[in-house]
Write an enzyme that holds these catalytic residues in place. Structure first.
Site, short mmCIF file in Angstrom:
data_model
loop_
_atom_site.label_atom_id
_atom_site.label_comp_id
_atom_site.label_asym_id
_atom_site.label_seq_id
_atom_site.Cartn_x
_atom_site.Cartn_y
_atom_site.Cartn_z
N GLU A 250 -2.70 21.54 55.42
CA GLU A 250 -1.47 22.31 55.19
C GLU A 250 -0.61 21.55 54.21
OE1 GLU A 250 1.01 23.76 58.40
OE2 GLU A 250 -0.76 24.10 59.66
N GLU B 260 -1.48 20.56 64.99
CA GLU B 260 -0.29 19.70 65.10
C GLU B 260 0.01 19.31 66.55
OE1 GLU B 260 1.97 21.02 61.05
OE2 GLU B 260 2.76 21.84 62.88
C1 BG6 Z 1 3.32 23.91 60.39
C2 BG6 Z 1 2.56 24.94 61.19
O1 BG6 Z 1 4.12 23.22 61.30
O2 BG6 Z 1 4.22 24.34 59.42
C3 BG6 Z 1 2.49 26.31 60.56
O3 BG6 Z 1 1.28 24.48 61.49
C4 BG6 Z 1 3.79 26.63 59.87
O4 BG6 Z 1 2.13 27.22 61.54
C5 BG6 Z 1 4.05 25.60 58.80
O5 BG6 Z 1 3.87 27.92 59.38
C6 BG6 Z 1 5.26 25.85 57.92
O6 BG6 Z 1 6.39 26.03 58.71
P1 BG6 Z 1 7.31 27.30 58.60
O7 BG6 Z 1 8.31 27.16 59.67
O8 BG6 Z 1 7.90 27.25 57.23
O9 BG6 Z 1 6.42 28.49 58.78
#
Ligand code: BG6
Length: 474
Positions: free
Chosen positions: A366, A175
């Protein structure tokens, strides 16, 4: 293309700092994540030293460092084809600027990758996932400093050589566009009150872009078959109204993110950036050699995260968190317990938008639902919302494939519960496998299979031809 290709990489994704723990074991140095305490305001306190009274979730996380063998066995039970994970840079170079790598750190990832391969799971590696060695912030000011390009290149050289026969898919920075919203995690910079924020962010970004390009160049020399991707947070921005000013403002905000993939996939700064620089009084130091490096070191594919969409109105403050940008409330969408809008069609939209723009393979690395889970008296976790979220998003990926989008794979975020990057909480759970631990790190750490585990297995084994989750609600 009618549906998912046979070679589609179904998988899961985690990051070292959110899973491994063992933050000071076998020579590991501190990373930026290791000084973030639990809590929604973890980025406000920006203290680069450890407070003995505070709780730092990354220090033990879910102890994946010691339990990876049994965890991988559980993950393999779902039939996943790949696991996206990161190498903790500070396990390999504890301070970031050493010239010799830490053998104990390298050995750990040898064992980890070997275990995955034994289970027919392909490792997909993020080289830097919010884990810059802290000493590089303290001693060099993080990515503000061009010196980091050399350190990063050395690190890449070492891991590419070492794992060239074990890893095929790589991503240079997680990211990278979060340099704007999460500068400490994504770009290892602390922006001072009196600093011109955009100047700092773009100069740091430039160094990261050059480093990413150098990584691509080095990688191809070591193994021409490597696939090197860039990785962005690309949850989309919709205009809040049909007012042309809102539409154009949303478009410009989207370009703030796409700027990064424009450089990483096309090999040059986009023309719109010149005006942007001038109007925002940004003066970047970019050498001719940098420009040649960017041109030569383009990425092979675009990896991205997608969690939600956001609504933007001209003139509103631009804020964001780990899920992307924060905007106005969308009356057409339901939200998660953490207030993230749930928008499966947005994923089809983004896949099409990105493929139209680049015509390069995409990798959804993701996507997932963070929610609280309840263990019922029989010890079961019937996580219907997670199954519904998964179904709705996979259905939209199917549509995107039918639209003609070229997709490498899909890795669900946090297939086993891990620490949240945004808040450090454990109770914001994404997993198909539960980890018994609370926000303060108390708990047995025991793993419990959730019902969604069996549902994801059905999706994978049927290559998304069996999408019904009714049988798993019991
Ligand atoms: C993304 C990141 O921004 O979102 C992850 O790459 C992160 O590392 C994921 O865990 C989800 O966000 P959060 O704050 O719910 O863990």
């Amino acid at each position: 293309m009618e549906s998912f290709p046979e070679c589609f990489l179904w998988g899961g994704a985690i990051a070292a700092n959110q899973a491994e723990g063992a933050y000071d074991v076998a020579g590991k140095g501190l990373s930026v994540a290791d000084v973030l305490p639990v809590g929604a305001d973890r980025f406000k306190q920006m203290d680069l030293t450890l407070d003995p009274a505070a709780y730092y979730p990354s220090h033990d996380a879910i102890d994946f460092y010691h339990q990876f063998k049994s965890d991988i066995e559980l993950l393999a039970g779902m039939g996943i084809k790949c696991l996206r994970l990161s190498i903790a840079w500070s396990r390999i170079f504890p301070n970031g600027d050493e010239t010799t790598a830490n053998e104990a750190g390298l050995k750990f990832y040898d064992q980890l990758f070997d275990t995955l391969i034994q289970h027919h799971i392909q490792p997909v590696v993020t080289i830097s996932h919010f884990e810059t060695p802290l000493a590089l912030v303290k001693n060099y000011g993080g990515w503000k400093n061009a010196a980091l390009i050399t350190f990063y290149e050395r690190y890449c050289q070492v891991i590419f050589e070492r794992y060239k026969d074990k890893v095929n898919y790589w991503m240079t920075f997680n990211e990278i566009n979060h340099a704007h919203t999460l500068p400490f995690l994504a770009a290892a910079v602390v922006v001072q009150e009196d600093e011109q924020k955009l100047q700092t962010i773009y100069q740091a970004s430039h160094h990261m872009l050059v480093a990413s390009a150098r990584a691509c160049i080095v990688a191809r020399k070591i193994n021409p078959k490597f696939q090197i991707g860039c990785m962005l947070s690309l949850s989309p921005v919709y205009p809040a109204t049909c007012k042309p000013e809102d539409v154009f403002s949303a478009y410009e905000l989207r370009r703030r993110s796409l700027f990064y993939s424009d450089v990483q996939l096309r090999g040059a700064y986009p023309r719109y950036f010149e005006r942007w620089q001038a109007e925002n009084h940004i003066q970047l130091t970019i050498t001719d050699a940098d420009r040649r490096t960017l041109q030569e070191g383009t990425c092979d594919y675009l990896g991205f995260s997608y969690y939600r969409s956001s609504l933007h109105e001209q003139g509103m403050p631009i804020l964001g968190n780990t899920g992307g940008l924060l905007g106005k409330k969308n009356p057409y969408l339901k939200e998660t317990q953490w207030g993230w809008p749930i928008d499966p069609l947005g994923l089809r939209y983004v896949c099409n938008e990105l493929y139209d723009r680049y015509q390069k393979p995409l990798f959804i690395v993701e996507n997932g639902l963070g929610a609280e889970d309840v263990v019922d008296p029989q010890g079961h976790i019937v996580d219907v919302e997670r199954m519904a979220y998964l179904k709705d998003h996979v259905e939209m990926i199917k549509e995107a494939i039918k639209d003609g989008v070229e997709l490498i794979g899909y890795t669900w975020w946090g297939p086993i519960d891990i620490v949240s990057a945004g808040t450090g909480e454990m109770k914001k759970r994404y997993g198909f496998i539960y980890v018994e631990k609370d926000n303060q790190g108390h708990g047995s750490g025991k793993r419990i299979i959730k019902n969604s585990y069996y549902y994801y297995r059905q999706i994978i084994t049927s290559n998304a031809t069996q999408m019904d989750y009714e049988p798993f609600i019991r």
